[in-house]
Scaffold this motif. Structure first.
Motif, PDB file in Angstrom:
ATOM      1  N   SER A 103       0.810  -1.076   0.522  1.00 32.32           N
ATOM      2  CA  SER A 103       0.136  -0.641  -0.006  1.00 32.32           C
ATOM      3  C   SER A 103       0.975   1.085  -0.020  1.00 32.32           C
ATOM      4  O   SER A 103       1.036   2.714  -0.747  1.00 32.32           O
ATOM      5  N   PHE A 104       1.445   1.165   0.587  1.00 24.51           N
ATOM      6  CA  PHE A 104       2.628   1.979   1.430  1.00 24.51           C
ATOM      7  C   PHE A 104       3.203   2.726  -0.584  1.00 24.51           C
ATOM      8  O   PHE A 104       3.318   3.981  -1.226  1.00 24.51           O
ATOM      9  N   TRP A 106       2.193   1.588  -3.281  1.00 22.08           N
ATOM     10  CA  TRP A 106       1.075   2.415  -4.752  1.00 22.08           C
ATOM     11  C   TRP A 106       0.587   3.793  -4.353  1.00 22.08           C
ATOM     12  O   TRP A 106       0.733   4.803  -5.529  1.00 22.08           O
ATOM     13  N   VAL A 107       1.345   3.636  -2.680  1.00 23.46           N
ATOM     14  CA  VAL A 107       0.795   5.693  -2.681  1.00 23.46           C
ATOM     15  C   VAL A 107       2.523   6.618  -3.330  1.00 23.46           C
ATOM     16  O   VAL A 107       2.155   7.783  -3.769  1.00 23.46           O
ATOM     17  N   ALA A 110       1.542   6.563  -6.877  1.00 29.71           N
ATOM     18  CA  ALA A 110       0.395   7.685  -6.924  1.00 29.71           C
ATOM     19  C   ALA A 110       1.210   9.523  -6.433  1.00 29.71           C
ATOM     20  O   ALA A 110       1.286  10.239  -7.649  1.00 29.71           O
ATOM     21  N   VAL A 157       7.251   8.349   1.852  1.00 30.05           N
ATOM     22  CA  VAL A 157       6.540   6.919   2.234  1.00 30.05           C
ATOM     23  C   VAL A 157       7.086   5.265   1.838  1.00 30.05           C
ATOM     24  O   VAL A 157       6.637   4.690   1.809  1.00 30.05           O
ATOM     25  N   THR A 158       7.523   6.002   0.135  1.00 26.39           N
ATOM     26  CA  THR A 158       7.957   4.602  -0.485  1.00 26.39           C
ATOM     27  C   THR A 158       9.384   4.080   0.511  1.00 26.39           C
ATOM     28  O   THR A 158       9.127   2.941   0.544  1.00 26.39           O
TER      29      THR A 158
END
Length: 229
Positions: A103-104, A106-107, A110, A157-158
């Motif tokens: 999920s991180f 994918w953020v 984005a 985030v990544t």
């Protein structure tokens, strides 16, 4: 102070008292920009324009390539699910799609999309800086700072996602080897796709790093004071 004489082509010839910055030959792209521009744009502004154009497009295409490659790796977890996945003897879920850091990741993708758009915006700012109603220095610096924040947020985030993925894989490997004694126990827990996910995460991090370097370089160019005597 120094004296300058404007020749027939519109360029200023500086005397021997001029700073060494103006004694050097202008880059070819800078000369072309001066010829195409009909407004009164100083050489210092044209250098900023050239920097926005070069670094904007370089960061744009680098991030586009890395974003596409990373997205393909992450999408194959859901578009092409693999049947018959090996099951850990301890009952541990070994599916790559259940890794906690996805999920991180994918953020991060984005946010990388937002960074790509902002790098394209840099190339458009290069055109605006040559227009008569060009943005002010403070407005230009503000736009660059937004780009810095975008890439810093994406890297953070990544990185969190990459740490979570590596930690989950380490835990799976440890539990799998404890459950079964044998050479095949590690392969039943860690799969090749897991390493591809890790590589995709670091591709995203590197893409944000490229955008960060480009923004820092543009910030240096935008805030650099012209040499005067």
């Amino acid at each position: 102070m120094f004296l300058s004489i404007v020749n027939s082509s519109g360029y200023a010839k500086f005397s021997h008292n001029a700073p060494s910055l103006y004694q050097t030959v202008m880059p070819r792209e800078l000369k072309n920009a001066s010829k195409e521009d009909n407004s009164d744009v100083s050489p210092n502004v044209l250098r900023v324009v050239l920097a926005f154009r070069r670094w904007g497009w370089a960061a744009f295409w680098t991030q586009v390539v890395l974003c596409v490659v990373s997205s393909v790796v992450l999408l194959q977890l859901f578009l092409f699910p693999r049947t018959g996945q090996p099951v850990s003897p301890t009952g541990l879920d070994t599916s790559p799609a259940t890794l906690p850091g996805l999920s991180f990741a994918w953020v991060g993708v984005a946010v990388l999309g937002a960074s790509i758009f902002w790098n394209y915006r840099y190339t458009q700012m290069a055109k605006k800086l040559r227009s008569p109603d060009r943005p002010t220095k403070s407005q230009t610096v503000f736009q660059i700072k937004i780009g810095l924040i975008i890439n810093l947020l994406g890297m953070l985030v990544t990185l969190l996602g990459a740490f979570a993925i590596i930690g989950a894989l380490t835990l799976r490997a440890g539990q799998g080897q404890v459950g079964v004694i044998g050479a095949g126990s590690f392969n039943s827990v860690i799969q090749p796709l897991d390493f591809q996910i890790i590589q995709a995460s670091f591709n995203i991090i590197f893409a944000h790093f490229v955008g960060l370097v480009a923004s820092l370089w543009l910030l240096n160019k935008a805030t650099d004071k012209p040499n005067r005597e």
